[in-house]
Scaffold this active site. Sequence first.
Site, mmCIF file in Angstrom:
data_model
loop_
_atom_site.group_PDB
_atom_site.id
_atom_site.type_symbol
_atom_site.label_atom_id
_atom_site.label_comp_id
_atom_site.label_asym_id
_atom_site.label_seq_id
_atom_site.Cartn_x
_atom_site.Cartn_y
_atom_site.Cartn_z
ATOM 1 N N HIS A 87 0.873 -1.172 0.000
ATOM 2 C CA HIS A 87 0.000 0.000 0.000
ATOM 3 C C HIS A 87 0.919 1.233 0.000
ATOM 4 C CE1 HIS A 87 -2.826 2.923 1.828
ATOM 5 N NE2 HIS A 87 -3.777 2.117 1.395
ATOM 6 N N ASP A 109 2.871 -5.030 7.971
ATOM 7 C CA ASP A 109 1.672 -4.210 7.832
ATOM 8 C C ASP A 109 0.467 -5.157 7.877
ATOM 9 O OD1 ASP A 109 -0.490 -2.735 7.049
ATOM 10 O OD2 ASP A 109 0.368 -2.031 5.157
ATOM 11 N N GLN A 135 -4.661 -5.574 6.585
ATOM 12 C CA GLN A 135 -5.659 -6.444 5.969
ATOM 13 C C GLN A 135 -5.599 -7.867 6.508
ATOM 14 O OE1 GLN A 135 -7.987 -5.340 4.056
ATOM 15 N NE2 GLN A 135 -7.199 -3.327 3.503
ATOM 16 N N LYS A 171 -10.669 -0.938 10.119
ATOM 17 C CA LYS A 171 -10.831 -2.124 9.270
ATOM 18 C C LYS A 171 -11.136 -3.358 10.113
ATOM 19 C CE LYS A 171 -7.444 -0.254 6.031
ATOM 20 N NZ LYS A 171 -8.028 0.114 4.742
ATOM 21 N N CYS A 227 -4.729 2.520 -3.827
ATOM 22 C CA CYS A 227 -3.478 2.976 -3.199
ATOM 23 C C CYS A 227 -2.343 1.990 -3.416
ATOM 24 C CB CYS A 227 -3.640 3.255 -1.707
ATOM 25 S SG CYS A 227 -4.745 4.591 -1.338
#
Lengths: 152, 427
Positions: free
Chosen positions: B144, B221, B224, B247, B385
């Site tokens: 991202h 990261d 997600q 999220k 993104c």
Amino acid sequence: MDNELKELYQQVILDHNKSPRNYGKPENYNHFAEGYNPLCGDHVDVYIKVENGIVEDVRFEGSGCAISKSSASLMTSIVKGKKVEEAEKLFDNFHDLVTGKLDDEAVISEMGKLAVFQGVRDFPARVKCASLPWHTMKSALHDEATKITSEP
Amino acid sequence: MNNIKANNNKTDNLRTVITDTSGYDVKRIRKDFPILHTTVHGKPLVYFDNAATTHKPLAVIEKTRKYYEETNSNIHRGVHFLSQKATNEYEEVREKVRGFINAKSHKEIIFTRGATEAINLVASTFGRMNIGEGDEIIISHMEHHSNIVPWQMLAEEKNAIVKVIPINDHGELEMDKLPGLITDRTKLVSIVHVSNSLGTVNPVKEIIDLAHSKGIPVLVDGSQSIQHLKIDVRALDCEFFVFSGHKLYGPTGIGVLYGKEDILDSMPPYQGGGDMIAAVSFERTIYNELPFKFEAGTPNIVGTIGLGTAIDYITSVGIEKIAAYEKQLCDYGAEKFAPIPKFRPIGTAKDKVSVFSFILAGIHPHDIGTILDFEGIAIRTGHHCTQPVMKRFNIPATARVSLAMYNTKEEIDHFVHAINKVFEVFS
Ligand SMILES: Cc1ncc(COP(=O)(O)O)c(C=O)c1O
């Protein structure tokens, strides 16, 4: 189909999307600009040949959604042969049309086929799609930047 | 970086996929999300944009309101009752987050504005301190923008180098290229756990073990992955793990940076201000201890408390049950989407979560998005993104369906049916 959606995807728009007019880089041009919408990746190159204050030729190339492609196609069809000042006036009117600031029916009907983009005003997320080719043309006429983005 | 220890154990498979969905009642879960019962353009909402943000269960919404009605106060600075209560509730969430990701200590949990701020925090503290001229940072082609740009900014400032792990046509990391990218100048590997535009689940444990064998720290990261997989930062053994609350069925404006305590301790503060200090005089300031050293100013108290409630909600359903249910949805989606005419999936990794990026030949994703919107279906269109991913696949944009714990097979059927409208318009 939903009415609003029908307003957006009018036959003229779908037709110009399918077979865009004035597509492809010309051999002769003296004005150029590259338009880019970073939000969706739409990209349009506008090539113009201006002689004695008249837009003799205008063509485009690029990739984008149906709205931006048909807008570029219709724009080039209509602007060709017009005086530079007339083209700029059309830019202003078009901008007002798609942002819902233009109500004057007389002015709208003067715009001819461009009026099909009136439906865009109900789709704020799509205003940039319709206006990108116009911003790029304006920038090309001024030979301002080589790369511009469309802000509604 | 001598505090990075190699793990000599064989990489254990953290991706044991659980398929047991017994007791998972999606109808009941849907009742907990008020927005799922609204309409868009006169049609029942089908929300397929969960990778952008998830909806909030009633419990989170009510907790937010209750906090303002019954607790509202500033934290860490009052002797009065409400301030104590607010402080306690805020700090309880830190403990909840610790448990949720199995961190060792609450000192390792730093609240930030989101994943983006967490990465920027690491870049401007750990990065500025440890990365110098000629040093290297390894990221991947599927990051991202928030895990690209902070490192580019740092590289520019320090004359350092950002290197990129390539991806194959399925949208999987080319893992065989990684050893060749690592040099004795590599100071950090920063890698996305699950790709937001491709759905790929990356073998982060393998990456961490490889990096550690060379003494290199790793940032994961988890924006997600946190909502789809069971996360255990101690089993992963990563130095940093970041995610956003919004999220994870929580509020916006709140996120988490997990960092190993010894590393956080060694890092300079991020921002200066109240709360992050132990004592201030004009001659000298003594910084506060962890985790407060990294939380300058009045934080997003209500967001934090909402996040705590979201974690409670997820825990009550069970993250493993959610994962198992989503796996079923994902398989169902893959089966139903494949026969759609002109359908080309972007991101076909073997290990995937329920993110489906696709294009329809000759029809721009924007047009698909607008037409589906009129069917009540919310999808994301664009580059998500991740512009380098779009470039890798030579496309300007994709349409993306991303599913969550409350989506259903019926919604997938509705989507497949609604796609016909797109073909109707662009016949
Ligand atoms: C993989 C990934 N990383 C980072 C982010 C940034 O998250 P936020 O904008 O909440 O800081 C996102 C969100 O889109 C994401 O999907």
